[in-house]
Design a protein around this motif. Structure first.
Motif, short mmCIF file in Angstrom:
data_model
loop_
_atom_site.label_atom_id
_atom_site.label_comp_id
_atom_site.label_asym_id
_atom_site.label_seq_id
_atom_site.Cartn_x
_atom_site.Cartn_y
_atom_site.Cartn_z
N ASP A 175 15.56 33.98 66.93
CA ASP A 175 16.09 32.92 67.69
C ASP A 175 17.62 33.29 68.74
O ASP A 175 16.73 32.53 69.75
CB ASP A 175 16.97 31.82 66.86
CG ASP A 175 16.25 30.70 65.66
OD1 ASP A 175 14.71 30.54 66.02
OD2 ASP A 175 16.78 30.13 64.84
N SER A 182 17.56 25.31 64.97
CA SER A 182 17.19 26.32 63.80
C SER A 182 17.84 26.98 63.38
O SER A 182 18.14 27.52 62.10
CB SER A 182 16.13 27.19 64.04
OG SER A 182 15.82 28.68 63.40
N ARG A 237 9.16 24.85 65.33
CA ARG A 237 9.82 26.04 65.87
C ARG A 237 9.17 26.88 66.10
O ARG A 237 8.26 27.15 67.07
CB ARG A 237 10.96 26.81 64.60
CG ARG A 237 11.51 28.32 65.08
CD ARG A 237 12.39 29.00 64.22
NE ARG A 237 12.73 29.98 64.20
CZ ARG A 237 12.39 31.09 64.34
NH1 ARG A 237 10.93 31.23 63.42
NH2 ARG A 237 13.22 32.39 64.71
#
Lengths: 170, 192
Positions: free
Chosen positions: A48, A153, A118
């Motif tokens: 991320d 996320s 994601r």
């Protein structure tokens, strides 16, 4: 749907007899549960932060995401196995624990989010040439969408980790 | 001697109202402990990535120096907050923590992990790294990374076991354990 029967079954299972009898082993399993959580959150954090352009900017994002995939799967399997073992020792207590259900809901949401939103968006972002070295594709993903996906996320997984800790306090 | 000194220091910390307030607070203690666990995931998560690369089992297509250099900042940020929250947790329960065998083991393991980290740092900070693109680094680096992961797994285990009262001072246990846990009052009772 009431899941009480599952917890009642787990509470009287052979696994529960075993997990309730050996406190030292229970603590060791807890250690592996935490260690695998560290692995899971660490790998997700790395991916991320890469997509947020905070870390490893000189490494193609696809490379980072691909490298984390295997370890995320290993961590998830260990988390589930050690989690079931832990839950068997205190099944009925967990059934009536609000934070346990918050954690389970967060875990289910996190998994669905990772595999359905994601990962596909990251892959499309890589293909759409937003990242260095990516090929130009027809359907581009806006950078702010990628960043929103990454932040969401992180929030989900940190919530799961924190609610896990709060099970012990409630 | 050291046990007495540590006990006096912990007892002195225990006299502070803020120590008791933190321990007995409804939410604050939980938040500090949650912060400790969350920053542990940041610190150890980044360290894990580096160690897996140095072990030669993961991230093999990324130069080792890139991971070591770029993950250092978030790792150290996590480490600093983890240490601050850890000190606060100790401050909240100073006497029991000081007399916990698992806390003592944890501190020793932290020191061992720190020394090991300094040795690894020396091996990975040379530029250029001759093995930077090698999927498997030299044996001494792999041994260091393996030791690092082992030490930190044991640190987690010791931290987790601090919650259990198996070897607390009020329990009946061998003389050696009273000494190792620093149970000064129980040791004094033994000598009478």
């Amino acid at each position: 749907m009431d899941l009480l029967f599952i917890f009642e079954w787990l509470d009287t299972s052979m696994l529960a007899d075993f997990s309730k009898s050996y406190a030292g082993l229970f603590a060791i399993v807890q250690t592996f549960h935490i260690a695998s959580m560290v692995m899971l959150v660490g790998m997700i954090l790395l991916g991320d932060l890469r997509m947020l352009n905070v870390l490893l900017r000189e490494v193609p994002s696809q490379k980072v995401i691909d490298n984390t995939g295997k370890w995320i799967k290993i961590a998830l399997v260990t988390i589930v196995l050690s989690g079931v073992y832990e839950a068997s020792a205190i099944a009925m207590k967990l059934y009536f624990n609000t934070f346990y259900w918050a954690k389970m809901a967060g875990l289910a949401m996190g998994l669905a989010y990772m595999y359905l939103i994601r990962n596909p968006i990251y892959r499309r972002a890589e293909l759409s040439g937003l990242e260095p070295g990516g090929a130009i594709a027809a359907e581009a993903v806006q950078p702010w969408v990628v960043k929103m996906v990454a932040v969401t996320s992180l929030v989900i997984w940190f919530t799961v980790s924190a609610s896990g800790r709060w099970i012990g306090f409630s | 001697m050291l046990n007495e000194w540590l006990y006096q220091f912990a007892s002195w910390l225990d006299t502070f109202e803020s120590s008791t307030n933190l321990h007995e607070s409804l939410y604050m203690y939980g938040w500090v402990e949650s912060t400790h666990v969350l920053t542990l995931t940041v610190f150890l998560g980044m360290l894990l990535v580096i160690d897996l690369r140095l072990l030669g089992v993961g991230f093999k297509n990324i130069p080792a120096s890139t991971l070591v250099d770029r993950l250092d900042k978030p790792m150290m940020l996590g480490f600093i907050v983890m240490i601050i929250s850890g000190v606060l947790l100790f401050y909240a329960i100073p006497v029991r923590s000081t007399q916990s065998i698992f806390f003592r083991v944890k501190v020793i393991l932290l020191i061992a992990a720190g020394i090991n980290a300094m040795i690894i740092r020396r091996m990975t900070r040379q530029r250029p790294l001759t093995w930077d693109y090698d999927p498997s680094p030299p044996k001494k680096v792999r041994v260091g990374a393996g030791l690092s992961l082992t030490f930190w797994l044991c640190v987690i285990a010791a931290g987790r076991m601090m919650a259990y009262d198996w070897w607390d001072c009020h329990k009946e246990m061998p003389h050696f354990m009273y000494w190792a846990a620093g149970c000064v009052n129980e040791l004094a009772a033994f000598e009478q």
